[in-house]
Design an enzyme around this catalytic site. Structure first.
Site, PDB file in Angstrom:
ATOM      1  N   TYR A  84       5.615  -9.684   7.382  1.00  0.00           N
ATOM      2  CA  TYR A  84       5.439  -8.276   7.662  1.00  0.00           C
ATOM      3  C   TYR A  84       5.991  -7.967   9.048  1.00  0.00           C
ATOM      4  O   TYR A  84       5.896  -8.800   9.956  1.00  0.00           O
ATOM      5  CB  TYR A  84       3.959  -7.899   7.685  1.00  0.00           C
ATOM      6  CG  TYR A  84       3.258  -7.816   6.353  1.00  0.00           C
ATOM      7  CD1 TYR A  84       3.014  -6.581   5.753  1.00  0.00           C
ATOM      8  CD2 TYR A  84       2.784  -8.953   5.715  1.00  0.00           C
ATOM      9  CE1 TYR A  84       2.337  -6.495   4.552  1.00  0.00           C
ATOM     10  CE2 TYR A  84       2.110  -8.876   4.507  1.00  0.00           C
ATOM     11  CZ  TYR A  84       1.891  -7.641   3.931  1.00  0.00           C
ATOM     12  OH  TYR A  84       1.212  -7.569   2.751  1.00  0.00           O
TER      13      TYR A  84
ATOM     14  N   ASP B  60       0.823  -1.197   0.000  1.00  0.00           N
ATOM     15  CA  ASP B  60       0.000   0.000   0.000  1.00  0.00           C
ATOM     16  C   ASP B  60       0.863   1.257   0.000  1.00  0.00           C
ATOM     17  O   ASP B  60       2.083   1.197   0.137  1.00  0.00           O
ATOM     18  CB  ASP B  60      -0.918   0.010   1.230  1.00  0.00           C
ATOM     19  CG  ASP B  60      -1.947  -1.106   1.187  1.00  0.00           C
ATOM     20  OD1 ASP B  60      -2.350  -1.494   0.071  1.00  0.00           O
ATOM     21  OD2 ASP B  60      -2.348  -1.591   2.261  1.00  0.00           O
TER      22      ASP B  60
END
Length: 296
Positions: A157, A92
Site C-alpha cells: 500500500y 474499500d
C-alpha cells in the site's frame, strides 16, 4: 480522503520468464492443461464502493462480452453467466489501484476449442475498449491453475498525505490533508520513522485489525503478519511541491482487515505528538489498543 495503491509483481514475473504461455495447444497433464487468466488492473476508485462494486459493474460485464458469454447469445429469459473473478485483495470505497491482480478460471469462462488459441494481448486490448475511462487492464497472461492470486507475492500500500497548512484542491482525491493542529507540536518525521522501523518483522497485529463485516465476522483469522517495509518518505514532483508532502509505503505478506489504515493513522498521531511511539509498540505486544486512529 486518503487513497491507496496496490502493486503486485507476480504477473510481470510470469510474462517475463521466457515461458510461452499463449498461442499454442496445451498437452493433457501439463501444468497449463487447467488454465487461469490473470489480469493486472489499474483504476481510479473514486466512483466505486470498493473492489466488489468495480468488479461487478465494470470488469465482469466487459469480460463476458470479450470471452463470448454476452447476453446477445442467450435465449429469451436466460440469465448471463458472468465470469467469477478473485482478486489479490479487496479495496474499500474510493481506493485507487496501481496494479491489482485478479484471476478467473478459463475452464468455466471459455469454450474448450478457444482456450488454446486465446491471445491475451488482444484480450487486454478488447477489454480496454469496453471498460470505462477510470479502469484499465495493464496486461494479461495465462497462468497455471495453482496460481494463488492472494498469496503468491504479497501486498503493498502507499498512503499519501500532506502536512501543509492549506489543502491543495487538485490533490484532494489522491492525498489526505492533515494540517498542523493549532497549539500542538509540529510534524515530527523522525519520531514516525523510528516507531515504524520498530514494527517491522513478524508479529501479531491483532491490536490494529478490525473485526470483519458481514458473514466473515465469525471466521477465526490468524493475526500474525510479516511487515517487510513500513516507511515514511517525503516526495513531490519538484523540490517546491515536496514541502509538507509525505507517503507511507507498507509492504507485507498479508494484512488484517483495516490493519494498514489503522497503522498509518496511529503513526500520524505519533508524528504530531498526540501519542508516544511506545504506545504503539505496547499495543503490538499485548494485542489491545484503544487510542489508535484510522485514516479516511
Amino acid at each position: 480522503g486518503l487513497k491507496t495503491t496496490r502493486v503486485s509483481r507476480a504477473l510481470h514475473a510470469r510474462r517475463s520468464s521466457g515461458v510461452p504461455l499463449e498461442g499454442r495447444p496445451r498437452r493433457p497433464g501439463s501444468p497449463f492443461s487447467a488454465m487461469r487468466l490473470a489480469l493486472q488492473v489499474s483504476y481510479d476508485g473514486t466512483p466505486y464502493r470498493g473492489w466488489t462494486d468495480l468488479r461487478d459493474v465494470a470488469l465482469r460485464p466487459a469480460l463476458a462480452r470479450v470471452l463470448g458469454c454476452s447476453e446477445s447469445d442467450l435465449q429469451p429469459g436466460q440469465q448471463p453467466s458472468l465470469p467469477l473473478l478473485e482478486a489479490a485483495s479487496r479495496t474499500d470505497a474510493g481506493v485507487h489501484a496501481a496494479g491489482q491482480v485478479c484471476t478467473l478460471s478459463l475452464d468455466d469462462a471459455v469454450p474448450p476449442d478457444r482456450r488454446s488459441r486465446l491471445d491475451t494481448a488482444r484480450l487486454a486490448y478488447s477489454l480496454n475498449a469496453l471498460l470505462p475511462p477510470e479502469v484499465c487492464v495493464r496486461c494479461a497472461a495465462l497462468v497455471a491453475d495453482g496460481f494463488d492470486v492472494r498469496s503468491n507475492v504479497g501486498k503493498q500500500y502507499t498512503y499519501r498525505l500532506s502536512t501543509a497548512s492549506t489543502r491543495d484542491p487538485l490533490r484532494r482525491l489522491h492525498e489526505w490533508h492533515v494540517p498542523p493542529r493549532r497549539g500542538r507540536p509540529g510534524w515530527d518525521a523522525a519520531a514516525v520513522a523510528s516507531t515504524a522501523a520498530a514494527m517491522l518483522g513478524t508479529h501479531s497485529f491483532a491490536a490494529f485489525g478490525n473485526r470483519p463485516r458481514g458473514g466473515e465476522r465469525s471466521v477465526e483469522v490468524d493475526p500474525v503478519c510479516t511487515l517487510s517495509e513500513l516507511r515514511l518518505s517525503q516526495g513531490g514532483l519538484s523540490e517546491a511541491s515536496s514541502a509538507g508532502r509525505w507517503a507511507f509505503t507498507v509492504r507485507g505478506d498479508r494484512f488484517l482487515y483495516k490493519m494498514v489504515r489503522n497503522l498509518v493513522g496511529s503513526l500520524v498521531k505519533v508524528g504530531y505528538g498526540e501519542m508516544e511511539g511506545g504506545e504503539l509498540l505496547e499495543a503490538l505486544a499485548d494485542g489491545r489498543f484503544r487510542r489508535g486512529e484510522s485514516v479516511p
